[in-house]
Scaffold this motif. Sequence first.
Motif, short mmCIF file in Angstrom:
data_model
loop_
_atom_site.label_atom_id
_atom_site.label_comp_id
_atom_site.label_asym_id
_atom_site.label_seq_id
_atom_site.Cartn_x
_atom_site.Cartn_y
_atom_site.Cartn_z
N GLY A 133 -17.10 53.37 -13.61
CA GLY A 133 -17.82 54.56 -14.12
C GLY A 133 -17.68 55.74 -13.18
O GLY A 133 -17.46 56.87 -13.62
N GLY A 134 -17.78 55.50 -11.88
CA GLY A 134 -17.60 56.58 -10.93
C GLY A 134 -16.19 57.16 -10.99
O GLY A 134 -16.01 58.37 -10.86
N GLY A 135 -15.20 56.30 -11.15
CA GLY A 135 -13.83 56.78 -11.28
C GLY A 135 -13.61 57.60 -12.53
O GLY A 135 -12.97 58.65 -12.50
N LEU A 136 -14.17 57.13 -13.65
CA LEU A 136 -14.02 57.87 -14.92
C LEU A 136 -14.71 59.23 -14.86
O LEU A 136 -14.14 60.24 -15.27
CB LEU A 136 -14.60 57.05 -16.07
N VAL A 137 -15.91 59.24 -14.36
CA VAL A 137 -16.70 60.47 -14.36
C VAL A 137 -16.18 61.49 -13.36
O VAL A 137 -16.34 62.69 -13.53
CB VAL A 137 -18.19 60.13 -14.12
N SER A 138 -15.52 61.01 -12.30
CA SER A 138 -15.05 61.93 -11.27
C SER A 138 -14.01 62.91 -11.79
O SER A 138 -13.82 63.97 -11.20
CB SER A 138 -14.46 61.14 -10.11
N LEU A 171 -11.11 61.26 -3.06
CA LEU A 171 -12.42 61.20 -2.43
C LEU A 171 -13.53 60.84 -3.41
O LEU A 171 -14.24 59.86 -3.22
CB LEU A 171 -12.74 62.53 -1.75
N PHE A 172 -13.65 61.63 -4.47
CA PHE A 172 -14.77 61.45 -5.40
C PHE A 172 -14.49 60.44 -6.50
O PHE A 172 -15.42 60.00 -7.18
CB PHE A 172 -15.14 62.79 -6.03
N GLY A 173 -13.24 60.06 -6.69
CA GLY A 173 -12.91 59.13 -7.75
C GLY A 173 -12.61 57.73 -7.29
O GLY A 173 -12.78 56.78 -8.04
N VAL A 174 -12.15 57.58 -6.05
CA VAL A 174 -11.80 56.25 -5.56
C VAL A 174 -12.70 55.83 -4.41
O VAL A 174 -13.35 54.78 -4.46
CB VAL A 174 -10.31 56.19 -5.13
N LEU A 175 -12.77 56.65 -3.38
CA LEU A 175 -13.51 56.26 -2.17
C LEU A 175 -15.02 56.13 -2.43
O LEU A 175 -15.60 55.06 -2.18
CB LEU A 175 -13.26 57.27 -1.05
N LEU A 176 -15.65 57.17 -2.92
CA LEU A 176 -17.11 57.11 -3.12
C LEU A 176 -17.53 56.07 -4.16
O LEU A 176 -18.49 55.33 -3.91
CB LEU A 176 -17.66 58.49 -3.46
N PRO A 177 -16.87 55.96 -5.33
CA PRO A 177 -17.30 54.91 -6.26
C PRO A 177 -17.12 53.50 -5.70
O PRO A 177 -17.95 52.63 -5.94
CB PRO A 177 -16.41 55.13 -7.49
N ALA A 178 -16.06 53.26 -4.94
CA ALA A 178 -15.87 51.92 -4.37
C ALA A 178 -16.94 51.62 -3.33
O ALA A 178 -17.47 50.51 -3.28
CB ALA A 178 -14.47 51.80 -3.75
N LEU A 179 -17.27 52.59 -2.50
CA LEU A 179 -18.32 52.38 -1.51
C LEU A 179 -19.69 52.22 -2.18
O LEU A 179 -20.51 51.42 -1.73
CB LEU A 179 -18.34 53.51 -0.50
N LYS A 215 -21.56 68.49 -15.27
CA LYS A 215 -22.94 68.12 -14.93
C LYS A 215 -23.08 66.61 -14.78
O LYS A 215 -23.74 66.13 -13.86
CB LYS A 215 -23.91 68.65 -15.99
N VAL A 216 -22.47 65.87 -15.69
CA VAL A 216 -22.52 64.41 -15.61
C VAL A 216 -21.84 63.92 -14.33
O VAL A 216 -22.32 63.01 -13.66
CB VAL A 216 -21.89 63.77 -16.87
N ALA A 217 -20.72 64.55 -13.98
CA ALA A 217 -20.00 64.16 -12.76
C ALA A 217 -20.84 64.42 -11.51
O ALA A 217 -20.87 63.60 -10.59
CB ALA A 217 -18.68 64.91 -12.67
N VAL A 218 -21.55 65.54 -11.48
CA VAL A 218 -22.39 65.85 -10.32
C VAL A 218 -23.57 64.88 -10.23
O VAL A 218 -23.92 64.41 -9.15
CB VAL A 218 -22.87 67.32 -10.38
N VAL A 219 -24.17 64.55 -11.36
CA VAL A 219 -25.28 63.59 -11.37
C VAL A 219 -24.78 62.21 -10.91
O VAL A 219 -25.45 61.53 -10.11
CB VAL A 219 -25.93 63.51 -12.77
N ALA A 220 -23.62 61.79 -11.40
CA ALA A 220 -23.06 60.50 -10.98
C ALA A 220 -22.78 60.50 -9.48
O ALA A 220 -23.04 59.50 -8.80
CB ALA A 220 -21.78 60.20 -11.76
N LEU A 221 -22.29 61.60 -8.96
CA LEU A 221 -22.03 61.70 -7.53
C LEU A 221 -23.33 61.59 -6.74
O LEU A 221 -23.39 60.89 -5.73
CB LEU A 221 -21.33 63.02 -7.23
N ALA A 222 -24.38 62.25 -7.21
CA ALA A 222 -25.67 62.18 -6.53
C ALA A 222 -26.24 60.76 -6.56
O ALA A 222 -26.79 60.28 -5.56
CB ALA A 222 -26.66 63.15 -7.17
N VAL A 223 -26.09 60.06 -7.67
CA VAL A 223 -26.57 58.68 -7.77
C VAL A 223 -25.78 57.77 -6.83
O VAL A 223 -26.37 56.91 -6.16
CB VAL A 223 -26.50 58.19 -9.23
#
Length: 132
Positions: free
Chosen positions: A122-127, A83-91, A6-14
Amino acid sequence: MGVIEKVAVVALAVEVAVMVLARVGTERRHWSHYKKRGPVPDRRDDITHASGVLYGIAALAVAAAAFTVPLEWSLSTVGTFALFGVLLPALAANSVMVLATRGRPDRAPRWSQGLAYAVAAGGGLVSVGLAV
């Protein structure tokens, strides 16, 4: 679905919301220039021009989190991390700097750089929660 997922999905949405906001700001600045109401936008005024440092921070965070959680290593898991751990958090981290500096991420103050590094890490950790 557990708490980590759930935390990972919320972080992705943010992350996606921050990227959309930065993209809207970029388009607004370009449109304003086109209508002769604003200066020429900086050529780095794009959320996809993230620096290698942000990708590196996100990749290190993914690696640190992935080796602490028992996972089934497969091509799907590695793709999820890429995708969800490197690309999206960096962007998303670059979007934070674009938003903080009005399109000039190379001239970002220390506080926005620190915030961008925190978003990337944080995006990398949560992914990792998406692959659990």
